[in-house]
Design a protein around this motif. Structure first.
Motif, PDB file in Angstrom:
ATOM      1  N   THR A 137       4.190   0.074   3.098  1.00 47.04           N
ATOM      2  CA  THR A 137       3.237   1.123   3.553  1.00 47.04           C
ATOM      3  C   THR A 137       4.000   2.636   3.290  1.00 47.04           C
ATOM      4  OG1 THR A 137       1.663   0.022   4.689  1.00 47.04           O
ATOM      5  CG2 THR A 137       1.627   2.406   5.100  1.00 47.04           C
ATOM      6  N   HIS A 194      -4.573   5.293   9.776  1.00 54.20           N
ATOM      7  CA  HIS A 194      -4.208   4.111   9.048  1.00 54.20           C
ATOM      8  C   HIS A 194      -3.852   2.763  10.082  1.00 54.20           C
ATOM      9  CE1 HIS A 194      -2.637   1.676   5.822  1.00 54.20           C
ATOM     10  NE2 HIS A 194      -1.316   1.385   6.180  1.00 54.20           N
ATOM     11  N   THR A 251       0.901  -1.302   0.045  1.00 54.66           N
ATOM     12  CA  THR A 251      -0.018  -0.013   0.015  1.00 54.66           C
ATOM     13  C   THR A 251       0.916   1.331   0.115  1.00 54.66           C
ATOM     14  OG1 THR A 251      -0.214  -0.200   2.571  1.00 54.66           O
ATOM     15  CG2 THR A 251      -1.819  -1.232   1.202  1.00 54.66           C
TER      16      THR A 251
END
Length: 415
Positions: free
Chosen positions: A273, A313, A242
């Motif tokens: 991420t 997140h 991601t």
């Protein structure tokens, strides 16, 4: 977050073997069970005591050698798992001369500091060796099998978690550069490539945790996973990349994606991420690699946005029971991937608000600091907190206990 927490009745036993009744003790958390990871690329020179002039370049960039000791303090104060680079082109630029000892020293440097280590990746078309390009398909397959066996065997006991294969969805149709692994994948197919990677790694280290990793989170990846499972290939976790260079997806979109992959009943690792603290990459860019500019600074407004998004997140993903690991892709903006301001630390070594926001969760809200407790007449106390490892101390002696979902009664034997 109830699925991340638990309680256990702990009997504190003194060095003489008798329960420590009505005693003052201290308890403090020492490690999370949840994997909070980051890449450890920057610290290869530090672990090998290399000067700036002698440190070989990293395939994906790295921070300057100067200041690494201070940067490592920030890293170690927040993360418990390091990902180290095993990109084949950089790891073995000349056939038969792998960078084994240098990476092994780095892995041990982390392990000596209580950090788990993961290798990334064993099989990938990007950054495959240039000397592999024109070999016959059969030879490429044998060399790839041998490379997996060698690395997994040589690092067993220090690195026992691997991205066994990376980005298989695009692998057989990759066109950005000519490489031997794409030729092999095109010849034998995606599922045989996955079987090759997982079976060779499993044979080399039967206790290893092996991850199937991809950036393509579309239905194509779901189809691949289903085909792999139907073929009887054992995968231990699903890796989900991601990199949010074009903006935070938001909780709704992120958790909907996680739910799609959670249905396979396997642990989910958010393996790569990034969230930016500068301007966002234009939305029309399809391949993140196509946006590389001379300067991409972190800004005050961007840093405030990044801090908010980091907290949201992590809070949402740690709150999902299928998620087992989150690896952030870079601590510092110095030498960051694609030059993007995705680090939690500025290029000058100062922490951004995002570093403080994440620390407030990992080592604050989700952490049990040093706490004074007292045992009862039977030497028992109740330990409550996030799953992980704890130190119980009294009268100059310490015992380590692990709090898990299965913990109900345990013993802390002081030594």
């Amino acid at each position: 977050m109830d699925h991340r927490r638990g309680s256990a009745e702990v009997t504190v036993v003194g060095p003489d073997g008798a329960p420590l009744a009505n005693a003052d003790v201290t308890v403090e958390q020492t490690r999370h069970a949840f994997t909070f990871g980051n890449i450890g690329f920057d610290f290869i020179p530090l672990a090998n005591a290399e000067a700036a002039a002698s440190a070989p370049p990293s395939a994906f960039g790295a921070a300057a050698v100067e200041g690494l000791a201070e940067l490592s303090d920030l890293w170690l104060d927040l993360f418990n798992t390091a990902t180290l680079p095993f990109y084949w082109r950089g790891f073995e630029p000349e056939e038969g001369a792998p960078d084994t000892e240098r990476l092994l020293r780095t892995a041990r440097w982390f392990a000596d500091r209580g950090v788990s280590v993961k290798g990334h990746p064993l099989t990938w078309h990007t950054l495959a060796p240039e000397w592999l390009v024109d070999r016959p398909i059969d030879e490429i397959e044998q060399l790839q099998r041998g490379r997996i066996q060698r690395e997994v065997s040589n690092f067993a006991g220090v690195i026992d978690t691997w991205d066994a294969i990376n980005e298989v969805v695009i692998m057989p149709v990759f066109t950005a550069e000519k490489n031997g692994i794409t030729r092999l994948a095109h010849s034998i197919g995606r599922i045989p490539m996955v079987r090759l990677a997982f079976e060779e790694a499993r044979n080399a280290n039967p206790s290893a945790t092996l991850i199937l990793n991809d950036f393509d989170l579309s239905s194509a990846y779901e189809c691949l996973i289903e085909g792999v499972l139907e073929a009887g290939i054992q995968i231990d976790a699903i890796g989900l990349q991601t990199h949010m260079h074009q903006g935070y997806w938001g909780e709704e979109k992120m958790l909907a994606m996680v739910d799609r992959f959670a249905r396979y009943g396997l642990p989910l690792h958010l393996t790569e991420t990034t969230l930016l603290s500068g301007h966002l990459m234009p939305p029309e860019i399809v391949d993140l690699n196509d946006y590389q500019i001379p300067a991409w600074p972190s800004t005050p407004d961007g840093e405030a946005r990044q801090a908010d998004e980091i907290e949201r997140h992590y809070r949402s993903l740690v709150g999902h029971p299928a998620v087992q690991a989150i690896t952030y892709w870079g601590l510092t903006d110095d030498g960051a991937w694609l030059g993007a301001p995705g680090g939690l630390v500025r290029a000058d070594g100062s922490p951004k608000p995002s570093y403080d926001a994440l620390k407030a969760l990992i080592k604050g809200e989700w952490w049990l600091p040093r706490t004074a407790l007292r045992t009862d007449a039977d030497g028992k106390l109740e330990l409550s907190g996030f799953f992980g490892e704890y130190a119980v101390s009294a009268h100059g002696h310490t015992a380590n206990v692990t709090l898990t979902a299965a913990s109900t009664n345990t013993e802390a034997r002081l030594v």
